[in-house]
Each structure stands twice: as structure tokens, then as C-alpha cells.
Scaffold this motif. Structure first.
Motif, mmCIF file in Angstrom:
data_model
loop_
_atom_site.group_PDB
_atom_site.id
_atom_site.type_symbol
_atom_site.label_atom_id
_atom_site.label_comp_id
_atom_site.label_asym_id
_atom_site.label_seq_id
_atom_site.Cartn_x
_atom_site.Cartn_y
_atom_site.Cartn_z
ATOM 1 N N THR A 44 -65.802 61.650 -81.626
ATOM 2 C CA THR A 44 -65.733 60.873 -80.392
ATOM 3 C C THR A 44 -65.402 59.427 -80.742
ATOM 4 O OG1 THR A 44 -67.692 62.151 -79.874
ATOM 5 C CG2 THR A 44 -67.008 60.587 -78.226
ATOM 6 N N ARG A 51 -53.792 47.255 -86.820
ATOM 7 C CA ARG A 51 -53.703 48.255 -87.895
ATOM 8 C C ARG A 51 -54.128 49.591 -87.318
ATOM 9 N NH1 ARG A 51 -57.775 46.354 -92.270
ATOM 10 N NH2 ARG A 51 -59.017 46.040 -90.403
ATOM 11 N N LEU A 52 -53.841 50.650 -88.072
ATOM 12 C CA LEU A 52 -54.233 51.975 -87.575
ATOM 13 C C LEU A 52 -55.233 52.602 -88.526
ATOM 14 C CD1 LEU A 52 -50.782 53.491 -86.519
ATOM 15 C CD2 LEU A 52 -52.498 52.423 -85.048
ATOM 16 N N TYR A 53 -56.033 53.516 -88.007
ATOM 17 C CA TYR A 53 -56.851 54.334 -88.899
ATOM 18 C C TYR A 53 -55.878 55.295 -89.584
ATOM 19 C CZ TYR A 53 -60.257 52.772 -85.422
ATOM 20 O OH TYR A 53 -60.989 52.018 -84.552
ATOM 21 N N SER A 89 -62.775 58.055 -81.956
ATOM 22 C CA SER A 89 -62.074 57.823 -83.222
ATOM 23 C C SER A 89 -60.613 57.428 -82.987
ATOM 24 C CB SER A 89 -62.151 59.082 -84.094
ATOM 25 O OG SER A 89 -61.612 60.178 -83.387
ATOM 26 N N GLY A 90 -60.293 57.023 -81.761
ATOM 27 C CA GLY A 90 -58.944 56.526 -81.476
ATOM 28 C C GLY A 90 -57.904 57.630 -81.313
ATOM 29 N N LYS A 91 -58.321 58.750 -80.729
ATOM 30 C CA LYS A 91 -57.371 59.865 -80.570
ATOM 31 C C LYS A 91 -56.248 59.520 -79.587
ATOM 32 C CE LYS A 91 -60.709 63.021 -79.822
ATOM 33 N NZ LYS A 91 -61.964 62.434 -80.301
ATOM 34 N N SER A 92 -56.558 58.704 -78.575
ATOM 35 C CA SER A 92 -55.529 58.406 -77.554
ATOM 36 C C SER A 92 -54.283 57.782 -78.170
ATOM 37 C CB SER A 92 -56.059 57.465 -76.478
ATOM 38 O OG SER A 92 -57.372 57.754 -76.183
ATOM 39 N N LEU A 93 -54.489 56.916 -79.191
ATOM 40 C CA LEU A 93 -53.306 56.283 -79.793
ATOM 41 C C LEU A 93 -52.460 57.292 -80.571
ATOM 42 C CD1 LEU A 93 -54.513 52.788 -81.074
ATOM 43 C CD2 LEU A 93 -53.094 53.292 -79.086
ATOM 44 N N GLY A 129 -64.484 62.030 -72.454
ATOM 45 C CA GLY A 129 -64.254 60.638 -72.853
ATOM 46 C C GLY A 129 -63.941 59.599 -71.788
ATOM 47 N N ARG A 145 -70.034 53.469 -79.586
ATOM 48 C CA ARG A 145 -68.584 53.568 -79.689
ATOM 49 C C ARG A 145 -67.960 52.320 -80.325
ATOM 50 N NH1 ARG A 145 -66.164 57.666 -76.379
ATOM 51 N NH2 ARG A 145 -64.388 56.360 -75.892
ATOM 52 N N ARG A 146 -68.592 51.185 -80.242
ATOM 53 C CA ARG A 146 -68.077 50.022 -80.967
ATOM 54 C C ARG A 146 -68.891 49.881 -82.260
ATOM 55 N NH1 ARG A 146 -65.448 51.118 -77.106
ATOM 56 N NH2 ARG A 146 -64.849 49.832 -75.353
ATOM 57 N N GLN A 150 -54.720 58.226 -87.627
ATOM 58 C CA GLN A 150 -53.798 57.919 -86.520
ATOM 59 C C GLN A 150 -52.362 57.850 -87.054
ATOM 60 O OE1 GLN A 150 -55.688 54.210 -85.231
ATOM 61 N NE2 GLN A 150 -56.382 55.218 -83.345
ATOM 62 N N TYR A 208 -58.150 51.684 -92.910
ATOM 63 C CA TYR A 208 -57.025 51.233 -92.090
ATOM 64 C C TYR A 208 -55.724 51.243 -92.885
ATOM 65 C CZ TYR A 208 -60.568 49.332 -88.923
ATOM 66 O OH TYR A 208 -61.620 49.175 -88.062
ATOM 67 N N ILE A 211 -54.666 45.883 -81.274
ATOM 68 C CA ILE A 211 -54.490 46.943 -82.282
ATOM 69 C C ILE A 211 -53.460 46.423 -83.283
ATOM 70 C CG2 ILE A 211 -53.825 49.365 -82.710
ATOM 71 C CD1 ILE A 211 -56.226 49.216 -80.830
HETATM 72 N N1 LIG Z 1 -56.561 51.377 -84.848
HETATM 73 C C1 LIG Z 1 -57.487 50.851 -84.065
HETATM 74 N N2 LIG Z 1 -57.953 49.618 -84.258
HETATM 75 C C2 LIG Z 1 -58.903 49.091 -83.468
HETATM 76 N N3 LIG Z 1 -59.431 49.720 -82.401
HETATM 77 C C3 LIG Z 1 -59.000 50.955 -82.132
HETATM 78 C C4 LIG Z 1 -58.006 51.600 -82.946
HETATM 79 N N4 LIG Z 1 -57.766 52.814 -82.438
HETATM 80 C C5 LIG Z 1 -58.572 52.949 -81.356
HETATM 81 N N5 LIG Z 1 -59.314 51.842 -81.174
HETATM 82 C C6 LIG Z 1 -60.310 51.611 -80.108
HETATM 83 O O1 LIG Z 1 -61.339 52.595 -80.214
HETATM 84 C C7 LIG Z 1 -61.836 52.940 -78.920
HETATM 85 C C8 LIG Z 1 -61.863 54.445 -78.767
HETATM 86 O O2 LIG Z 1 -60.557 54.950 -78.725
HETATM 87 P P1 LIG Z 1 -60.201 56.269 -77.929
HETATM 88 O O3 LIG Z 1 -60.762 56.223 -76.552
HETATM 89 O O4 LIG Z 1 -58.752 56.499 -78.090
HETATM 90 O O5 LIG Z 1 -61.017 57.331 -78.770
HETATM 91 P P2 LIG Z 1 -61.066 58.883 -78.536
HETATM 92 O O6 LIG Z 1 -61.174 59.499 -79.884
HETATM 93 O O7 LIG Z 1 -59.934 59.337 -77.669
HETATM 94 O O8 LIG Z 1 -62.436 59.033 -77.761
HETATM 95 P P3 LIG Z 1 -63.007 60.331 -76.969
HETATM 96 O O9 LIG Z 1 -63.399 61.306 -78.033
HETATM 97 O O10 LIG Z 1 -64.177 59.792 -76.232
HETATM 98 O O11 LIG Z 1 -61.914 60.827 -76.081
HETATM 99 C C9 LIG Z 1 -60.913 52.258 -77.918
HETATM 100 O O12 LIG Z 1 -61.563 51.118 -77.428
HETATM 101 C C10 LIG Z 1 -59.704 51.865 -78.739
HETATM 102 O O13 LIG Z 1 -59.077 50.699 -78.251
#
Ligand SMILES: Nc1ncnc2c1ncn2[C@@H]1O[C@H](COP(=O)(O)OP(=O)(O)OP(=O)(O)O)[C@@H](O)[C@H]1O
Length: 864
Positions: free
Chosen positions: A129, A105-107, A131-135, A428, A458-459, A110, A83, A103
Motif C-alpha cells: 500500500t 526521482r522514482l522508486y 508504494s507509488g503504484k499509480s505512477l 486506496g 503512508r508518509r 516504478q 531511488y 516527484i
Molecule cells: N517516486 C516518488 N517520490 C516521491 N513520492 C512518491 C513517489 N511515488 C509516489 N509517491 C507518493 O506516494 C504516495 C502514494 O502513492 P500512490 O497512491 O500511487 O500509492 P499506491 O501504491 O497506488 O497506493 P494504494 O496501494 O493505496 O493504491 C502519493 O502521495 C505519491 O505522490
């Protein structure tokens, strides 16, 4: 930012080690040994204790998997996340809003992506999958849009369900941010007409799909002036979906979009791609947009929990009691060599997961398999824990959107404990935490298998994936050599945006949107532009005004169509559908594409929906409606049909690869357009319990045709004579040899066995089938498979021969490991393995001779 080393090496565990681990630790929590029995076989336990994934493995070893089904166990170790603080250049407001969504902190990846995007660089994020790509896109977008009241963004998703999911996420972020004028709207086929104008004029984030860009946004771009002139970001999520023919079309739509933004509206948006891991994420994204530069982020710093991956091979059938081995040893041996049904095994495993509190997705390749798995799993649950019978459902295409949304939210809320799903759930869509995934057969690509398995865990909790093998050669190969699966490289995402036919189609649309100019437009459409424009001019689709210097070089669309984009479909989507209606409730149960409808619904058909059996009373062809009612039936039905392939010479959908000069094994195989026609002439009624046919009913239905592409090779006359000299039937051998090629194809090209069809000999139809081995693309319109098969035909013939000649089965009709395939239109009835070997050898020999003679000829004439 400092990078930290982590360990995420997979750890191999042998079954023996697992046994010893089991002996050292406490006994499995579930010690209910009574078990559920169906037809006298133990198919599960009666226990209900909650089990963790690792406990489930122990439990399966002691119970369901006792017959040695567990061929391999692999553990992917947990890894910690790395993070970093949210970068300083992100505003306090956005930080606080993120804080409200937990949220803080960030990976690392990200933060890296966000900084690059904010500095104006286009990026592609290719991490695992969840890994928080949406952010990676939502943070820079809201940061920029909250600072500049005019800035806009366009989000492109491949499905409507994903668009809905993203809207929910964005609305939460908007609420936390408290920016009332940050209007967000979905603009797709489901958007009500009355809302469209408001979205066009007011939305600052429009969520859409490539099809809508193609038929609506680009042709009417002036209506989108507000967003296109202020466009700062284009987000392309799930970019790995854009491959093959769909990818080729989408790449040209994105090039049209870049051209209109830049030339008409003066905007130069930053692209943010998110994609599943592939061998070439950067090259793929660049090909999709023709951008010169893209930054790649593929090192994944998100945390992940341990995952156990099991390879599960259904047990060999056991024949009990008074079997007389001496009587016909050969046949008994052949039966003994067969494995029990993987469909049943998946169903038993599904029931175990649900009973023991592991939320589960059972991935199946077809809609029918999903229905069967649901139905068999319910049968087990009826015995084991009746109250869970309705805690599982099917999730697949065909169901109306409203039903699918309900299943998604029920899974999310925990009302459902599991679903049997097609790849529709691979993308996703957020369905909450999933503990386990089951995979009925190899899904076609390693990328797809990892993507599906990534839906669980996923968690922070451990998760489980179980791959259950079919009897086919690819699945059995992986069961035998697990490392070939785990070490298999992730496939490339292939897009050929230079396909001349598709380029010409999109150039007609582009010219309608804005006259084409070779000088300015080559940077979007590459070097093929000149040739394609001249082809369109010759067809009379492009015209210019020769009087002025500038107008002379501007080419407008003057073709016959008012809206050329309306005649071009980006994906092989069929618009003609049959609806299935429950007569008693008037509820629409399903919409079935015309090409599949008569396999499922006809007068007298037994139709399955959410595991419930219906009898079809009437099929109204004029209204395309099947009327049915619920019926508790002890039999199922199967159509009797045949499919003819008419190869059309000449005009290729994909350019012919002249493999004479390539590194591949040389062959004279050709790839051509073809027409595929299926005719239905009857159906069988088959007892569920015994699989015995007890009735055959005639049918009179219109035949169904579609255009596609085929790759084929001629069988030499000498091979036919050699077969007949052995008193074997040629058509039986040809059919078996064709199947063997279908069976080996997935080892060489990215496809499923069911993506490719061949000419199947019908037991009741004595017509002569052409003396060729032909593989055709089963997707209407074709997705480019025939072209790949044609290039590799030489390799496929050799692999097919090896497969058939080394298979130890003894029956003349072969086995699912060599010449039988579940995709056979004729239920594997007309097959002969021995004749197949002669035919395959004959073709390979003939091709070898041809090229040797050709080389000799070249040498003699001084050519090398
Ligand atoms: N920096 C962070 N800290 C804590 N939780 C996070 C962080 N970034 C993302 N998450 C959580 O991780 C989960 C997965 O995030 P997200 O759906 O963006 O992943 P993804 O890579 O887009 O998944 P997919 O490959 O299925 O599309 C979500 O519940 C999101 O809130």
C-alpha cells in the motif's frame, strides 16, 4: 540499475521488554490519572497531549491496557527507499510536470515498471500500500499520449470513488503538463447523459468500471470507435478485488474487451495491473485476461516508516464484591471466563487516538458495528473532550455518494480526526495521512488485514495498528499464537473463469457484440468455448447462416433478450433499495439493500445513523421508504426472525468437486443451489444500560428470499438416537454443531464468519429442522463459498469437534469460543454443547465407515 540490500525484518518485542523500555525512558507524556469513567469503569484518560505512536503504546500500558489487554507488540522496522533517476527516455516535459508535483526521482520498482510498459510489455505491479503504484501507469500513459495525439487509454477501477480520486490525480498531472487536448473523462453510472457523447468522442483517457464495460461500452462498442481503435493501454487498478464470483465475471468482461479491440478495431493494448500483495499476482492477472505473458514486479523499493502492531485482547470480566462462589460455582466460573466487549474496547481506543492527535480509522466488519463504535466513542469523548465529539464519523456503504465524498474530504482536510469504517475504506482512496488503524476482529484474510493496516503511515511518520479480538476461536487463536498471524501466508486471489454457467452468460453478450467463431475465439475464452457454444445452440441462443463457408462458422446471438448484458449482474448488487428519510428535514439518511432493510427499519425500530438515534415511525412498503425522526432513547431494538433454507437439487452453480479422490478428508457432503427465505415476526426492545429485554412487539412484514448455494451433510439416525439417549434435545445439538462449523470455517477458507450462514433453531418455533448440517453462502447469488466448504467438509467436521470438545467452558450453551457465534439469527438461544459433540462424532464416524466399506468393496471387486 544496481539493487541495494535493505533490512526490513520485523522485530518482536515482548510486553515485558516494553515495560522495561518504559522504565528506562521518561514517563509517558500523558500523566492525567483521573480518567473517564462510564458505569463506574475507567475507560480512558482526560489528557489531550499529542502523542507519537510509540508514546501511545506506553500510555495505553499505563492506562486503558492495564488489565493485560496487550497480548503482543510487533514492530515492523522502517526501511529506506531505493531511488533512481527518472529514465532518460521520459520527455523533458513529463519530467518537469512530475517535478511540479514534487516527484524528482522514482522508486526502483516504478522505473522498472515504466520501462517494461514503454517497451510494449504488459505488467502486474504487486507492491505494498502507498508504494507509488499509480505512477507505474500514469507516467507511461502520459508519456505516450503526449507524444502521439491519437493514442488513448482506458482505466478500470472497481468503485466510483476510486475513479473520482484518479481523475483528480490525472487532472493535476495534465495541468502541470499543459496539454489542453489531453481530455480525460469518467464514464460510469453517475456520468450525466448530456456529457456522455462528448466523452465518447473526445476523451483520450476514459476512467470506468467493469460493470460499465459490461452493460454499456462493449454492447455499444461502435460508439467508442475513437478510443477503442487507438487504445494503447488498459489499466486495471486494485486488481485483487476481482476474485470469487465478481472476479469470474470481470475476467470474462476483460476477455470480451480484448476480443473486440483486436478483431473489430485492430488494437492490441498493453495491460497494466496494480494489485495488493497476494500469493499469486501474476497468475491472477493472467487468468483475468487470458494473456500468455505478463511481467511481474513485486519487489517493493518505496520507503516506509516504522509500524507498531498491537494485538489487544479484551480483559476477562471481573465480578466484584459479594459474590458467593460456593453457591453456583459453575455459573460464576462461566461468567468469569467471558471477556468484555471488543466493541467497547475499540471505542475506548478510538477515543484515545482522537484525543491524543492520532488520526485514525477504526475498521469494523459490519455497518452496524461502525455505528455502535461511533456512538460509544462519542459517549467517551463527551466526558473527556466534548469539542471532539463531532470530529469523528462513520464511513460505510449505504450512505449516499455525496455524504461519502464529504467525509473523505473532511478526513483529508483534518476536519475529521477519525472514522469508523467498513472495508469500503480499505481501497486506496486518498484520505491524507493516517496515524493509526484499529481492527475490530480479524477481517477474514491476512491480505485484507495488511491492506487495512497499510492505510496508516503512508508518509514518512511512524504508525500504529491495533487488532482487537472478539471472543471467537479464530481471534483468540491469533491472540494466543501471534506468530501464526504474522507468519501466515498471504492468501491466493482465486478466479475461475472457466465456470461454465458464467462463461455461457458472457458468451451470449459476446455473440451479440460480434458473432462468435470457435476457430478465432478460443484464444480469448479457452477450451470451454466449444462446449459452452454447443449448450447455447441447444438453448436456441446462437444461430448461424449455413449457406456460406465463412458464415457457417459464425454464430450470432438470436436469444430472447434484446440486451443480454442487462440481465447479468457482475457482482451480487441489489438494485432494490429502501430509503430512510428524516421526516423533519426530508433528508435521505441512507439507502439500504432490500435483503437487509427489515433488520434495520420497521415501525418502532431504533435506527442509528452517524451515531444519532432515530425512531422509525412508518415503513411504507409501496414506496420502499422508512420515515423516522431523531429521538433520544434509552433502548435499542432487535428483530425476531427466522431463515429457512430450501436446498434445490441438481443444477450446480459451481461444478461439484468430487472429493472422493482428492487429498481432503473424505465426506459425502454436497453443494447445491438453494433458496434462502427470511421471515420477520416481531422485535424486542432492550435497555441499553442493562441489555435487558423489556418489551416484545409483533411485526407483519413480507418475507424476503434470494437464491444462493449451500454445502450440507446428512446426520445419521444413530447420532440422533445417541443424543436423545442422553436426555438432550437434538435440535439444540444440531444448532450448536452447525455453529461450530461456521466458527472454524475461516481457518480453512477465505471468508468471514458472517459470510456463511447456517440453519439456526428458533426458541419459539417448534418446527422440525432437517437432520443435516448445512452452511450456506449469505451473499445473494452466492460467491462460490459453498463449493469451497463442500470440498473441505471432512476437515471442518474434525476441526469443529476438536474446537467444541477442547473448550473449557462449562455452560450447556457453550461460549463464543466454541458454539456461539455473533452471526446467529437466533441470538445463540437454542444451543447444547454436549449434544453437538455427540452429533459431530456421529457424522465423522459414519463418513469414515462409509469410505472404509467402499474401499473394501473396491478391493474385493479387484479395483484399487
Ligand atoms: N517516486 C516518488 N517520490 C516521491 N513520492 C512518491 C513517489 N511515488 C509516489 N509517491 C507518493 O506516494 C504516495 C502514494 O502513492 P500512490 O497512491 O500511487 O500509492 P499506491 O501504491 O497506488 O497506493 P494504494 O496501494 O493505496 O493504491 C502519493 O502521495 C505519491 O505522490
Amino acid at each position: 540499475m544496481k539493487q541495494r540490500q535493505r533490512t526490513n525484518m520485523p522485530l518482536e518485542i515482548s510486553v515485558e521488554e516494553l515495560i522495561s523500555i518504559k522504565q528506562q525512558t521518561s514517563r509517558s507524556k500523558c500523566c492525567n490519572t483521573k480518567g473517564v469513567k462510564i458505569n463506574g469503569h475507567r475507560v480512558g484518560c482526560l489528557g489531550m497531549e499529542a502523542l507519537e505512536p510509540v508514546e501511545m503504546i506506553e500510555h495505553l500500558k499505563e492506562g486503558l491496557g492495564k488489565q493485560g489487554q496487550i497480548a503482543h507488540v510487533k514492530k515492523f522496522e522502517a526501511k529506506e527507499g531505493f531511488y533512481v533517476e527518472i529514465p532518460e527516455n521520459i520527455s523533458k516535459e513529463v519530467k518537469e510536470a512530475l517535478g511540479q508535483l514534487s516527484i524528482t526521482r522514482l522508486y526502483y520498482h516504478q522505473a522498472e515498471a515504466i520501462q517494461l510498459v514503454l517497451s510494449g510489455k504488459s505488467v502486474v505491479v504487486a507492491t505494498s500500500t502507498s508504494s507509488g503504484k499509480s505512477l507505474c501507469y500514469n507516467i507511461p500513459v502520459v508519456e505516450t499520449l503526449s507524444k502521439s495525439s491519437m493514442a488513448c487509454a482506458l482505466y478500470v477501477f472497481p468503485t466510483k470513488a476510486l475513479s473520482q480520486d484518479q481523475l483528480r490525480t490525472l487532472l493535476k498531472l495534465k495541468e502541470a503538463l499543459n496539454i489542453p487536448d489531453l481530455n480525460i473523462g469518467i464514464y460510469d453510472g453517475d456520468t450525466p447523459k448530456e456529457d456522455r457523447a462528448w466523452i465518447r468522442d473526445n476523451a483520450r483517457i476514459i476512467i470506468t468500471n467493469p460493470d460499465m464495460l459490461h452493460v454499456s461500452i462493449l454492447p455499444h462498442h461502435s460508439q467508442f470507435q475513437h478510443i477503442l481503435s487507438n487504445l494503447r493501454f488498459i489499466v486495471i487498478d486494485e486488481a485483487h478485488i476481482y476474485k470469487g464470483a465478481f472476479g469470474c465475471h470481470t475476467s470474462l468482461v476483460l476477455r470480451r474487451l480484448r476480443r473486440i479491440c483486436s478483431t473489430v478495431y485492430g488494437s492490441n493494448p498493453t495491460f497494466i495491473f496494480c494489485t495488493a500483495t497476494s500469493a499469486n499476482p501474476r497468475e491472477h492477472a493472467m487468468e483475468l485476461t487470458n494473456l500468455d505473458n505478463l511481467e511481474l514486479i513485486q519487489k517493493d523499493w518505496s520507503p516506509c516508516s516504522p509500524k507498531y502492531f498491537l494485538l489487544w485482547n479484551p480483559p476477562l470480566r471481573s465480578i466484584g464484591g459479594s459474590m458467593n462462589l460456593g453457591k453456583d460455582e459453575k455459573i460464576v466460573k462461566a461468567v468469569l471466563n467471558r471477556r468484555t466487549s471488543p466493541i467497547m474496547e475499540v471505542s475506548y481506543l478510538f477515543a484515545e487516538m482522537v484525543q491524543h492527535g492520532l488520526k485514525c480509522i477504526a475498521f469494523c466488519k459490519t455497518r452496524k458495528l461502525c455505528e455502535l463504535v461511533l456512538s460509544y466513542t462519542r459517549d467517551v469523548l463527551k466526558e473527556a473532550s466534548k469539542h471532539l465529539v463531532d470530529a469523528i464519523a462513520v464511513y460505510r456503504a449505504g450512505y449516499i455518494a455525496e455524504d461519502r465524498r464529504k467525509i473523505e474530504s473532511d478526513l483529508f482536510d483534518g476536519k475529521l480526526r477519525g472514522v469508523a469504517a467498513t472495508s469500503a475504506l480499505e481501497l486506496g482512496i486518498d484520505v491524507g495521512h493516517i496515524d493509526a488503524t484499529l481492527h475490530l476482529g480479524f477481517p477474514g484474510t491476512v491480505a485484507s488485514l495488511w491492506q487495512q493496516a497499510g492505510r496508516s503511515g503512508r508518509r514518512a511518520k511512524p504508525s500504529l495498528a491495533i487488532y482487537v479480538a472478539f471472543e471467537g476461536p479464530l481471534d483468540q487463536y491469533f491472540m494466543k499464537f501471534p506468530n501464526k498471524l504474522f507468519g501466515r501466508p498471504i492468501e491466493h486471489c482465486q478466479v475461475d473463469s472457466r465456470n461454465p454457467k458464467v462463461l455461457e452468460q458472457h458468451l451470449t453478450c459476446a455473440a451479440k457484440e460480434l458473432p462468435l467463431c470457435l476457430q478465432y475465439d478460443e484464444k480469448y475464452f479457452s477450451f470451454g468455448l466449444q462446449q459452452a457454444m454447443s449448450a447455447l445452440r441447444n438453448l436456441g441462443h446462437l444461430g448461424n447462416n449455413p449457406s456460406g463457408d465463412l458464415s457457417k462458422s459464425m454464430w450470432s446471438y438470436i436469444g430472447p433478450e434484446k440486451n443480454p448484458s442487462h440481465g447479468i449482474s457482475l457482482r451480487a448488487i441489489e438494485n432494490e433499495k429502501y430509503i430512510v428519510l428524516d421526516k423533519s428535514t426530508n433528508k435521505v439518511l441512507e439507502e439500504i439493500e432490500e435483503s437487509r432493510a427489515f433488520f434495520q427499519v420497521y415501525e418502532g425500530a431504533v435506527y442509528l445513523n452517524q451515531g444519532i438515534t432515530y425512531l422509525v415511525d412508518e415503513l411504507q412498503l409501496s414506496t420502499k421508504t422508512a420515515l423516522c425522526h431523531k429521538a433520544d432513547l434509552k433502548y435499542y431494538t432487535k428483530t425476531r426472525d427466522y431463515t429457512d433454507i430450501h436446498v434445490v437439487g441438481g443444477d450446480l452453480a459451481y461444478p461439484l468437486v468430487n472429493n472422493f479422490e482428492s487429498e481432503h478428508v473424505k465426506s459425502r457432503a454436497q453443494a447445491n443451489n438453494c433458496n434462502v427465505t427470511t421471515s420477520w415476526f416481531g422485535f424486542y426492545k432492550i435497555w441499553k444500560a442493562s441489555n435487558q429485554i423489556f418489551d416484545s412487539v409483533g411485526l407483519s412484514l413480507p418475507s424476503y428470499s434470494y437464491d444462493s448455494q449451500a454445502a450440507w451433510i446428512r446426520v445419521p439416525e444413530s447420532a440422533k438416537k445417541a443424543v436423545e439417549a442422553q436426555d438432550l434435545v437434538f435440535r439444540y445439538g444440531l444448532h450448536a454443531a452447525s455453529h461450530a462449523l461456521v466458527n472454524v470455517a475461516p481457518l480453512y477458507i477465505t471468508c468471514n464468519g458472517s459470510d456463511l450462514g447456517t440453519e439456526c433453531a428458533n426458541p419459539h418455533d417448534k418446527r422440525v429442522i432437517p437432520e443435516r448440517i448445512l452452511l450456506y453462502d449469505r451473499h445473494p447469488g452466492g460467491i462460490g463459498l459453498a463449493w469451497q466448504v463442500q470440498a473441505l467438509f471432512g476437515e471442518l467436521l474434525i476441526a469443529a469437534l476438536e474446537l467444541v470438545s477442547t473448550c473449557s467452558c462449562v455452560a450447556p450453551t457453550g461460549c463464543p469460543n466454541c458454539v456461539q457465534t455473533p452471526a446467529c439469527d437466533e441470538y445463540n438461544e437454542v444451543l447444547n454443547k454436549e449434544a453437538a459433540i455427540i452429533i459431530l462424532k456421529g457424522i465423522i464416524e459414519a463418513e469414515k465407515c462409509y469410505f472404509e466399506q467402499r474401499n473394501d468393496g473396491h478391493e474385493n471387486s479387484g479395483q484399487v
